[in-house]
Design an enzyme around this catalytic site. Structure first.
Site, PDB file in Angstrom:
ATOM      1  N   THR A 246       1.048   0.737   2.690  1.00  0.00           N
ATOM      2  CA  THR A 246       0.518   0.001   1.546  1.00  0.00           C
ATOM      3  C   THR A 246       1.683  -0.517   0.721  1.00  0.00           C
ATOM      4  O   THR A 246       2.833  -0.091   0.880  1.00  0.00           O
ATOM      5  CB  THR A 246      -0.411   0.914   0.711  1.00  0.00           C
ATOM      6  N   CYS A 247       1.393  -1.471  -0.173  1.00  0.00           N
ATOM      7  CA  CYS A 247       2.445  -2.031  -1.030  1.00  0.00           C
ATOM      8  C   CYS A 247       1.764  -2.709  -2.208  1.00  0.00           C
ATOM      9  O   CYS A 247       0.767  -2.201  -2.721  1.00  0.00           O
ATOM     10  CB  CYS A 247       3.329  -3.010  -0.252  1.00  0.00           C
ATOM     11  N   GLY A 248       2.265  -3.861  -2.654  1.00  0.00           N
ATOM     12  CA  GLY A 248       1.651  -4.569  -3.761  1.00  0.00           C
ATOM     13  C   GLY A 248       0.451  -5.397  -3.336  1.00  0.00           C
ATOM     14  O   GLY A 248      -0.593  -5.373  -3.984  1.00  0.00           O
ATOM     15  N   GLY A 250      -0.026  -6.145   0.440  1.00  0.00           N
ATOM     16  CA  GLY A 250      -0.153  -6.130   1.888  1.00  0.00           C
ATOM     17  C   GLY A 250       0.910  -6.891   2.648  1.00  0.00           C
ATOM     18  O   GLY A 250       0.774  -7.100   3.853  1.00  0.00           O
ATOM     19  N   TRP A 275      -2.055  -2.362  -3.596  1.00  0.00           N
ATOM     20  CA  TRP A 275      -2.149  -2.065  -5.027  1.00  0.00           C
ATOM     21  C   TRP A 275      -2.844  -3.166  -5.821  1.00  0.00           C
ATOM     22  O   TRP A 275      -3.393  -2.917  -6.899  1.00  0.00           O
ATOM     23  CB  TRP A 275      -0.773  -1.773  -5.623  1.00  0.00           C
TER      24      TRP A 275
END
Length: 291
Positions: A246-248, A250, A275
């Site tokens: 996961t990240c900000g 994708g 996120w």
């Protein structure tokens, strides 16, 4: 050692070197995609940069356009029909070896690599070091549009490679997956502001933090699988469990996915909403600090 011998590094299913691409540049079934994408605060125009200079024959893959516009979330996975039609119009299809690069070194190209894999296309690799390394070594660029001929693409969606918010919420509660967050340590801890307005600070409970740039060398190339494994383990990631990256929004999560794939770990998936979705919903729990 930050770089393995070229013959060990090149893998047309994950990552290839600039030397490999230079040697194969004129292959008739090679298709090159410029997948550059930047956050608004970077003040860079990816399509304009492509038009000014790109690797010969490259097509521009617009991550924001080739996405699901029915969603309020940024650049979510596009409908299969849209992906197929856009790629056909770009002359990319069955039987092609695809190489994806970006203008940052190794950043958004990994997202498009993952998207191709999600669509069942395995002959796709990221260019290690991207356009900056290519140009620094004196390889050619051009500003000409490519000659495009339609090619049919067969899509077989690999649903195991993507996760939605419900699945990630369950994984967080049960602890049966390793959730790995590619954002910076400050954002993960909830100490640094999010680049998108309206998002809470922090991370998914139970997640571990492996900032994507920790997996990269100073020249934008990816560290060896052995080095990446050590970084994941040092961050407390249990590699014995299936992984969810996961990240900000994708994009950089796919860099973690690429590293895991190169390490030989096949049971990984990506949280598409990341996120941008989790941080926007007040009913979803968050954690702050290092864990």
């Amino acid at each position: 050692m930050n770089k393995r011998p070229t013959d060990m590094q090149d893998d047309p299913r994950t990552l290839v070197s600039t030397d490999w691409l230079a040697a194969h540049l004129r292959d008739p079934d090679l298709r090159i995609l410029d997948a550059s994408w930047y956050l608004p605060n970077a003040n860079r125009n990816a399509s304009a940069e492509y038009e000014n200079a790109h690797i010969p024959g490259a097509r521009f893959f617009d991550i924001d356009d080739i996405s699901d516009h029915r969603s309020d979330l940024p650049h979510m996975v596009p409908p299969v029909e849209k992906f197929m039609s856009r790629l056909r119009a770009m002359g990319v299809g069955d039987g092609h070896q695809v190489v994806v690069y970006d203008g940052a070194g190794l950043n958004s190209a990994a997202r498009v690599w993952w998207l191709f894999r999600l669509m069942g296309q395995n002959n796709v690799a990221v260019l290690d070091g991207g356009l900056p390394k290519w140009q620094s070594e004196g390889h050619p660029v051009e500003d000409l549009p490519p000659v495009v001929r339609d090619r049919h693409m067969t899509v077989r969606v690999q649903n195991s490679l993507v996760r939605d918010v419900t699945q990630v919420s369950q994984a967080s509660k049960l602890g049966d997956h390793s959730i790995i967050d590619a954002r910076s340590a400050g954002r993960f801890r909830g100490e640094a502001p999010e680049p998108r307005e309206g998002l809470r600070g922090g991370h998914i409970p139970g997640a571990r933090n492996v900032p994507f740039d920790s997996l990269l060398n100073d020249n934008g190339t990816m560290k060896t699988p052995e080095e990446c494994r050590a970084i994941f383990e040092a961050a407390g990631v249990d590699l014995g469990k299936p992984a969810i990256t996961t990240c900000g929004s994708g994009v950089t999560a796919a860099i973690l996915s690429l590293a895991l794939e190169r390490m030989g770990k096949a049971d990984h998936s990506l949280y598409d909403g990341s996120w941008a979705e989790w941080g926007a919903f007040p009913t979803l729990p968050i954690a702050t600090g290092d864990a």
